[in-house]
Design a protein around this motif. Structure first.
Motif, PDB file in Angstrom:
ATOM      1  N   LEU A  47      -5.523 -18.969  31.113  1.00 48.25           N
ATOM      2  CA  LEU A  47      -4.932 -17.519  31.274  1.00 48.25           C
ATOM      3  C   LEU A  47      -5.744 -16.917  30.327  1.00 48.25           C
ATOM      4  N   ILE A  48      -5.667 -17.331  28.733  1.00 48.16           N
ATOM      5  CA  ILE A  48      -6.206 -16.148  27.574  1.00 48.16           C
ATOM      6  C   ILE A  48      -7.620 -16.443  28.402  1.00 48.16           C
ATOM      7  N   MET A  49      -8.367 -17.042  28.617  1.00 50.38           N
ATOM      8  CA  MET A  49      -9.865 -17.306  28.983  1.00 50.38           C
ATOM      9  C   MET A  49     -10.532 -16.450  30.378  1.00 50.38           C
ATOM     10  N   GLY A  50      -9.441 -16.415  31.061  1.00 50.07           N
ATOM     11  CA  GLY A  50      -9.559 -15.761  32.403  1.00 50.07           C
ATOM     12  C   GLY A  50      -9.655 -14.694  31.744  1.00 50.07           C
ATOM     13  N   GLU A  51      -8.308 -13.515  30.804  1.00 49.39           N
ATOM     14  CA  GLU A  51      -7.857 -12.048  30.443  1.00 49.39           C
ATOM     15  C   GLU A  51      -9.187 -12.090  29.633  1.00 49.39           C
ATOM     16  N   VAL A 111      -2.167 -12.614  23.468  1.00 49.99           N
ATOM     17  CA  VAL A 111      -2.034 -13.559  22.499  1.00 49.99           C
ATOM     18  C   VAL A 111      -0.901 -13.090  21.604  1.00 49.99           C
ATOM     19  N   VAL A 112      -0.791 -11.365  21.946  1.00 49.59           N
ATOM     20  CA  VAL A 112       0.642 -11.466  20.736  1.00 49.59           C
ATOM     21  C   VAL A 112       1.753 -12.130  21.764  1.00 49.59           C
ATOM     22  N   PRO A 113       2.276 -12.004  22.995  1.00 52.10           N
ATOM     23  CA  PRO A 113       3.785 -12.669  23.765  1.00 52.10           C
ATOM     24  C   PRO A 113       3.822 -14.081  23.061  1.00 52.10           C
ATOM     25  N   TRP A 114       1.682 -14.158  23.138  1.00 50.19           N
ATOM     26  CA  TRP A 114       1.744 -15.946  23.367  1.00 50.19           C
ATOM     27  C   TRP A 114       2.219 -16.705  21.194  1.00 50.19           C
ATOM     28  N   ILE A 115       1.420 -15.887  20.955  1.00 50.57           N
ATOM     29  CA  ILE A 115       2.215 -16.174  19.147  1.00 50.57           C
ATOM     30  C   ILE A 115       3.785 -15.825  19.419  1.00 50.57           C
ATOM     31  N   LEU A 116       4.286 -14.866  20.033  1.00 54.78           N
ATOM     32  CA  LEU A 116       5.752 -14.796  19.240  1.00 54.78           C
ATOM     33  C   LEU A 116       6.543 -15.800  20.302  1.00 54.78           C
ATOM     34  N   ASP A 117       6.149 -16.197  21.127  1.00 50.75           N
ATOM     35  CA  ASP A 117       6.959 -17.344  21.852  1.00 50.75           C
ATOM     36  C   ASP A 117       6.586 -18.669  21.669  1.00 50.75           C
ATOM     37  N   HIS A 118       5.680 -18.608  20.451  1.00 49.69           N
ATOM     38  CA  HIS A 118       5.186 -20.466  20.137  1.00 49.69           C
ATOM     39  C   HIS A 118       5.939 -19.831  18.483  1.00 49.69           C
ATOM     40  N   ASN A 171      -5.027   0.678  28.756  1.00 48.74           N
ATOM     41  CA  ASN A 171      -4.910   0.034  30.554  1.00 48.74           C
ATOM     42  C   ASN A 171      -4.806  -0.789  30.591  1.00 48.74           C
ATOM     43  N   ALA A 172      -6.146  -1.563  29.823  1.00 50.02           N
ATOM     44  CA  ALA A 172      -6.326  -3.308  30.016  1.00 50.02           C
ATOM     45  C   ALA A 172      -5.809  -3.993  29.268  1.00 50.02           C
ATOM     46  N   GLY A 173      -5.280  -3.684  28.152  1.00 53.09           N
ATOM     47  CA  GLY A 173      -4.274  -4.082  27.255  1.00 53.09           C
ATOM     48  C   GLY A 173      -3.043  -4.626  28.181  1.00 53.09           C
ATOM     49  N   THR A 174      -2.047  -2.972  28.515  1.00 48.18           N
ATOM     50  CA  THR A 174      -1.020  -3.443  29.284  1.00 48.18           C
ATOM     51  C   THR A 174      -1.613  -4.211  30.572  1.00 48.18           C
ATOM     52  N   GLN A 175      -2.846  -4.489  31.088  1.00 46.38           N
ATOM     53  CA  GLN A 175      -2.555  -5.104  31.952  1.00 46.38           C
ATOM     54  C   GLN A 175      -2.816  -6.683  31.566  1.00 46.38           C
ATOM     55  N   SER A 176      -3.075  -7.102  30.507  1.00 43.50           N
ATOM     56  CA  SER A 176      -3.091  -8.614  29.994  1.00 43.50           C
ATOM     57  C   SER A 176      -2.293  -8.754  29.503  1.00 43.50           C
ATOM     58  N   LEU A 177      -1.300  -7.967  29.331  1.00 39.78           N
ATOM     59  CA  LEU A 177       0.128  -7.838  28.548  1.00 39.78           C
ATOM     60  C   LEU A 177       0.437  -8.742  29.791  1.00 39.78           C
TER      61      LEU A 177
END
Lengths: 436, 436
Positions: free
Chosen positions: A338-342, A391-398, A313-319
């Protein structure tokens, strides 16, 4: 829809708003539709299709039921952007036949528009707009507006162009009306004009129209020549489409897929389901490696389902938070914040959940030291899940990998894998340390 | 923002579009903002706040930095709907002070608008619109349009009202321009007018404007009296807001929550996390009850994580489809068809996933009979997850329970519970039958 009552029907039907006409039309069967084509003129049917909100493929089917010449006339009567939306789904030979009955100029415009990539400004723009040259007067402009008022899709912006069709300025009808008849256009036009390029993405266009509260936005090519305009009503559909897409991605299913037969819709879900099935093998392999521990310490191991559920659940929220920010095109600095916030959220949620979990398992297992170990596993699992989620979506995006969105379940299954590793690892270390 | 360059700054700043002014303004610090208030007139600041897209609370803070009289003037210059959006967040004593400097008529309008419930037509409507009586001529109407063109928020629809302010008809400016000067309004006005009630929900208003491609929609009370209009630009914000809400609900987190400090945002996630923690206790209890089986048949039991992952995903997919359909306000019949569709999807996906799972576990455990049993468990788990995903929101909706949306994780955890029950049940039956 009785033959005898044709005139009555026609009268009543045309009294309705075109959106309502289109809604009723959708509910008719083939025979009834055939009568509609007979009773109504091509202009009336074209107007109705302008307000058609259903899938374009349906209209392509309706076109097949009509005489080819009638289709050509209907297409001519429609606004080009709406006609193009539909014709994009027609088969090439049908398209060619229909366009034979559309006047040359409009047929060429339609052929041109069909070439623009899906989801670009070019694909949603309309070619019905009002232009004027800068050396004319307010009086001339108002005269032109009155003449074109019934044909143009919007008359509330008048675009000022040069002889070579370059976009030079814009005037709102509102502003035009407040100036004296003899004033020259170049004295009162707004310049420079905000415009988009024909290859810009439709969501960028939507964002501009939304931010600036425009009713329409001109589209130009590299040379600054005016090619079309995008109206606010087309943008509303884009915004809704994009948000349905985001939603679909998070759920891992196309929620707008109303057209597919149930069986087809089910098959569409298979590839993603199999992907998950194989991904979750990772977790099975870890559990298999630790099976001796499962046998020896069954009760503490059982609690892992709680850790998995909460961390997933926590992972889905961050995603969800991360995907939303990425689609807002924010910069790297903002994203690091944002990553710091998460991570902070992970620590806070983890500590609270960990404490409750520790008290709970300690109470149940009559072993508070073990309870604390399990609580620490909970904290770490949540932290890692949050990190994965952003981090996963950010890496894919970059990496500029063209990912259309990451479903929440993917992050949940990845975080399950790490949760299980952490959980067994901690139990193992713990049993060694305390020789339990 | 140097003092000496005040005039230059003012000139450059006002050349920008008000949306860009607002964006720059947001990035200033308190000292710089104080200078902006000094250099710009209340009209210029009011125009800028009309295009302010950030949180209304921020503007409330800015108001506190300004002299009270200046705030009153700024409020007067803003469109009432935008002013009301901001003043809804002001403290009552501040509001009272500001309104002392707003002319009586406008102050009363604002007080009135502040009473409408959040998210209703009344809360987003504007009171700047053009009206005319039906016995006037096109010439009079055009004259009125020219006079009000710079003040009204939209001049493209002119509303025809009776002496008692009842809404009788509507005219588009486009249509007005195509008619002769001496034509009487009641000959050419459209009637009846589509309108919404002041208490209608904002998403219903958005749907109508979207479907009918209106630029604005009038708002009336029970007596049919015209109270205000809703413009398409306000509706775009509503559509975006609603879709962000749907997305947030699915993820179980408020994705638009940019304002909260990280710590606050983390605390906001706690209640939902604890809810899940306790819900997943159900699953732990089932596993605890079957712990003797976990010890005896460790390897087959390990595969349950695959079943849980895939079924959880299936449930989330069904939930997303169901929630989207429910928010489209479709009827019961359509929804029953949706449930059938989801069950068919469950059977298809279940059978394929079940076969792969059966082959896989059979191969690993060297026992194909057991593999088939596990495959059947997979099929049933997916089926139940799909059923949960669409029935749970439907039941809540029909009980008229005010639920704001069901997070995917809730369905995943519920379906985990059933998956584990089914899985252990099938293994148990199977071991008895085949005496393995």
């Amino acid at each position: 829809l009785d033959e005898q009552q044709a005139n009555l029907f026609k009268e009543e039907y045309l009294k309705l708003h075109i959106f309502e006409q289109a809604q009723i039309f959708t509910s008719l069967n083939q025979n009834q539709r055939a009568r509609v084509y007979r009773y109504l003129t091509s202009k009336e049917v074209g107007d109705m299709f302008n307000a058609f909100e259903g899938p374009a493929e349906d209209v392509v089917e309706y076109f097949k039921e009509m005489p080819t010449k009638y289709v050509g006339e209907v297409i001519y009567e429609m606004y080009t952007d709406n006609a193009v939306d539909i014709l994009a789904y027609a088969e090439p030979q049908d398209l060619a036949k229909y366009l034979l009955y559309v006047p040359e100029k409009e047929a060429n415009e339609i052929r041109q528009l069909l070439h623009y990539d899906n989801k670009t400004a070019g694909a949603i723009m309309s070619t019905e707009y009002m232009t004027i040259s800068s050396d004319q007067t307010v009086k001339n402009a108002l005269h032109a507006v009155k003449k074109e008022a019934l044909d143009a899709e919007t008359i509330y912006y008048i675009y000022v162009i040069s002889d070579s069709n370059k976009l030079e300025g814009v005037l709102t009808l509102r502003y035009l009306l407040t100036n004296e008849d003899e004033t020259c256009i170049n004295k009162i036009m707004s310049t420079p004009v905000m415009s988009v390029s024909v290859n810009d993405k439709q969501e960028e266009v939507a964002q501009i129209i939304r931010d600036y509260n425009f009713l329409a936005l001109p589209v130009t090519n590299d040379k600054g020549e005016l090619l079309g305009i995008i109206n606010v009503d087309d943008v509303i559909d884009v915004i809704d489409e994009e948000s349905a897409e985001d939603y679909s991605h998070l759920a891992g299913v196309d929620v707008e897929d109303k057209r597919s037969k149930p069986l087809q819709a089910a098959f569409n879900r298979l590839p993603w389901t199999f992907g998950l099935l194989f991904l979750s093998l990772l977790t099975v392999i870890v559990m298999y490696a630790y099976r001796y521990m499962i046998v020896k310490e069954t009760t503490p191991v059982i609690f892992i389902v709680m850790v998995m559920g909460v961390a997933g659940n926590a992972g889905t929220q961050s995603l969800a938070v991360a995907m939303r920010r990425l689609s807002d095109k924010e910069d790297t600095y903002t994203f690091l914040r944002l990553i710091m916030g998460e991570l902070i959220a992970g620590v806070v949620v983890g500590i609270f959940a960990g404490i409750i979990f520790a008290i709970f398992t300690g109470q149940w297992l009559h072993n508070y030291v073990l309870g604390i170990a399990l609580g620490i596993a909970m904290i770490l699992s949540i932290l890692i899940a949050n990190l994965l989620g952003c981090v996963v979506p950010w890496i894919l995006d970059h990496l500029r990998i063209d990912f259309s969105g990451i479903p929440g379940t993917l992050i949940a299954i990845l975080s399950n894998f790490f949760s299980i590793l952490i959980y067994f690892g901690i139990i193992q270390v713990f049993f060694k340390l305390f020789k339990m």
